[in-house]
Design an enzyme around this catalytic site. Structure first.
Site, PDB file in Angstrom:
ATOM      1  N   ASP A 229       0.783  -1.287   0.000  1.00  0.00           N
ATOM      2  CA  ASP A 229       0.052  -0.210   0.052  1.00  0.00           C
ATOM      3  C   ASP A 229       0.595   1.348   0.098  1.00  0.00           C
ATOM      4  OD1 ASP A 229      -2.350  -1.444   0.158  1.00  0.00           O
ATOM      5  OD2 ASP A 229      -2.390  -1.395   2.310  1.00  0.00           O
TER       6      ASP A 229
ATOM      7  N   ASP B  66     -11.190  -4.799   5.967  1.00  0.00           N
ATOM      8  CA  ASP B  66     -10.283  -4.000   5.334  1.00  0.00           C
ATOM      9  C   ASP B  66     -10.409  -2.585   5.747  1.00  0.00           C
ATOM     10  OD1 ASP B  66      -9.365  -5.456   3.106  1.00  0.00           O
ATOM     11  OD2 ASP B  66     -11.262  -5.285   2.162  1.00  0.00           O
TER      12      ASP B  66
END
Length: 580
Positions: free
Chosen positions: A295, A519
């Protein structure tokens, strides 16, 4: 590092992962021999692969006599077999006689204790299993019962570790650690026992996770549990290194505990303690796979000034260089440990598949891999689709298709992307990275934990050729509203089960994101983990530039990222493909 080409045939590897019944030749010599020191041994000689002039073998040695501090195994071939490369033992050959000696980390064998080593060899004519073995000079009496090994040549020669001792593909011939904490949560869910024995990643997403959070297992606890699971063969432990300063600058749900400038804390309080534990000789027999900082790096290409998706936080991280420094430091520190295999995050096709993202991101990965004293040799491979939902392979259309003269690339779904799925993207990214100087045998991992897209909505044929959009939308497995949607996606299912060497250039399909872990929260939830509220996790959100101003597609009532989300787990079970 010098690494040989991969890999043993998929059947043998799935067997080693415990996913199917083993095939191939297995010869077992069962003996106990009496003597002054009550010696005894058992040897399993397994031909894991065989092709025209070569073969791969795995040897399991069990000490049934008194404990030993080191061991030497001897045997002779009846034909012209020659050992060409070996691992987990020092193997020499003189004529037909072969000697395998233990290494520093696997010499001690208690009574009943086992260890294993492997090798590749050449042969002509027949490849008979050795008739007898000696352990430390004592004959293991018995007979062998060889069967016919597979004879179809593998796509590429089998995996072998180089002289440094690392396997080219750490997943080859190895079991993979099942996290007891995740397994217990999965097993407690209706239907969850069907997947509770699958291996998943262990996330070290904050400094406290090293010791264990709220009474949970810490890093040493997991490694100790892995040793218990290992048995006599090889075992992979999958760790997620995930705590960069200013982590995930373009999203709030996965922000971390460290501020943008806290690179020194990252090094001394996070990476250094992890490295110290992994370097403990107690764990030298484990294959430790680290997936390094998801990420983050691609944000420095896609979400900075000059892009419509720019965010101020990503500009800060690009300016201060702390993503580059952090990844370089982690790779250098962890890569120096003999049994650690670093895989760097390389996004996914729905993020980096466009021309202006793909090449610059690959160049950035090289920059990070050579920062802070690191070299490209510290990168064993890359991982794609981590914690994402992109389909593994779209079967009903290709990037080269067209409808009425209009390219699939012009469809609203593909939107000029060069790739339609993760497999094609991973293989292309691998080719690009090798061209930039990374090892020619670079391995790729694909996270398939949540990209199955099965269930009743899964198309069984291409879409209608009325327009390019009806063709693509009617046939695509990935049912997200937009490729940019990433949070707790409605309709998703478990993907391919973890398996080694499933396709060219791919070391393994893995479940790095544990299915059932959220998430991000659907609404703002106060917490002490540094995790913010991202509207992409809100099912009522109408979107932004990164998802084409589309609805988020997120499930409602989700907890903080990393926390158990039962409703999502049930949906993943229901929509699994292959079906459970």
């Amino acid at each position: 590092m010098s690494r040989t080409t991969r890999t043993p045939r998929r059947t043998a590897l799935l067997a080693a992962l415990g996913l199917i019944t083993a095939t191939g030749a297995t010869a077992t010599v069962l003996t106990t021999t009496a003597g002054a020191a009550a010696a005894g041994c058992k040897v399993e000689y397994q031909i894991t692969n065989q092709w025209n002039t070569g073969f791969g073998a795995n040897v399991v040695v069990t000490n049934t006599g008194d404990p030993v501090a080191s061991w030497t195994l001897e045997w002779s071939y009846g034909g012209d077999q020659k050992v060409t490369q070996g691992w987990n033992a020092t193997i020499t050959q003189s004529g037909a006689a072969v000697t395998a000696k233990s290494l520093s980390y696997n010499g001690t064998l208690a009574t009943g204790g086992s260890t294993s080593f492997g090798f590749n060899g050449s042969y002509s004519g027949t490849n008979a299993v050795p008739a007898s073995f000696k352990l430390n000079g004592v004959t293991c009496n018995g007979t062998t019962e060889p069967t016919t090994p597979p004879t179809t040549p593998p796509t590429t020669p089998p995996t072998t570790p180089p002289s440094g001792g690392k396997a080219d593909n750490p997943y080859a011939g190895a079991k993979v650690y099942v996290n007891p904490e995740w397994s217990a949560k999965a097993a407690a869910e209706p239907g969850g026992s069907k997947v509770a024995n699958q291996p998943t990643g262990v996330w070290l997403d904050r400094t406290a996770a090293i010791a264990g959070v709220n009474g949970g297992m810490g890093l040493r606890d997991h490694l100790d549990a892995a040793l218990a699971q290992k048995g006599s063969g090889e075992l992979v432990v999958q760790l997620v290194i995930y705590n960069l300063p200013g982590r995930d600058c373009a999203a709030l749900a996965s922000n971390g505990e460290l501020g943008p400038t806290e690179i020194d804390r990252y090094k001394t309080q996070y990476i250094d303690p992890i490295a110290a534990i992994l370097a403990d000789s107690k764990y030298a027999g484990l294959r430790i796979v680290t997936t390094v900082e998801i990420d983050s790096l691609p944000n420095l290409v896609t979400n900075v000034s000059g892009r419509p998706t720019a965010t101020p936080n990503c500009d800060v991280m690009k300016s201060n260089g702390n993503y580059i420094k952090g990844v370089g430091y982690a790779l250098n520190k962890l890569g120096s440990i003999a049994n650690v295999y670093n895989y760097v995050d390389a996004g996914h096709h729905g993020w980096l598949g466009w021309d202006d993202n793909f090449g610059p991101s690959a160049e950035l990965f090289k920059t990070a891999a050579t920062a802070e004293g690191s070299t490209l040799a510290n990168v064993h491979g890359f991982i794609v689709n981590t914690a994402n939902y992109s389909a593994l392979k779209e079967d009903h259309f290709t990037i080269d298709d067209s409808v009425n003269g209009v390219s699939v690339r012009q469809s609203k779904w593909v939107d000029w992307n060069r790739y339609t799925d993760e497999l094609s993207y991973a293989q292309a990214m691998r080719t690009k990275l090798v061209s930039l100087g990374f090892d020619q045998n670079l391995g790729m991992l694909i996270d398939t934990s949540r990209n199955g897209w099965g269930g009743t909505a899964r198309p069984t044929a291409p879409g209608a050729r009325t327009t390019v959009d009806t063709y693509v939308n009617g046939g695509r497995y990935d049912r997200r509203i937009h490729l940019g949607n990433w949070c707790n996606q409605s309709g998703a299912g478990l993907g391919e089960r973890p398996q080694a060497a499933p396709a060219a250039g791919i070391d393994a399909y893995v479940w790095i994101k544990p299915p059932g872990e959220s998430d991000g929260a659907s609404k703002e939830i106060p917490n002490n983990e540094g995790k913010g509220f991202d509207r992409m996790c809100d099912p009522t959100y109408t979107g932004n530039a990164r998802n084409g101003n589309s609805m988020s597609g997120a499930l409602p009532d989700a907890p903080l990222s990393g926390q158990w989300f039962s409703a999502q787990f049930q949906e993943l079970l229901k929509n699994a493909h292959p079906a459970l």
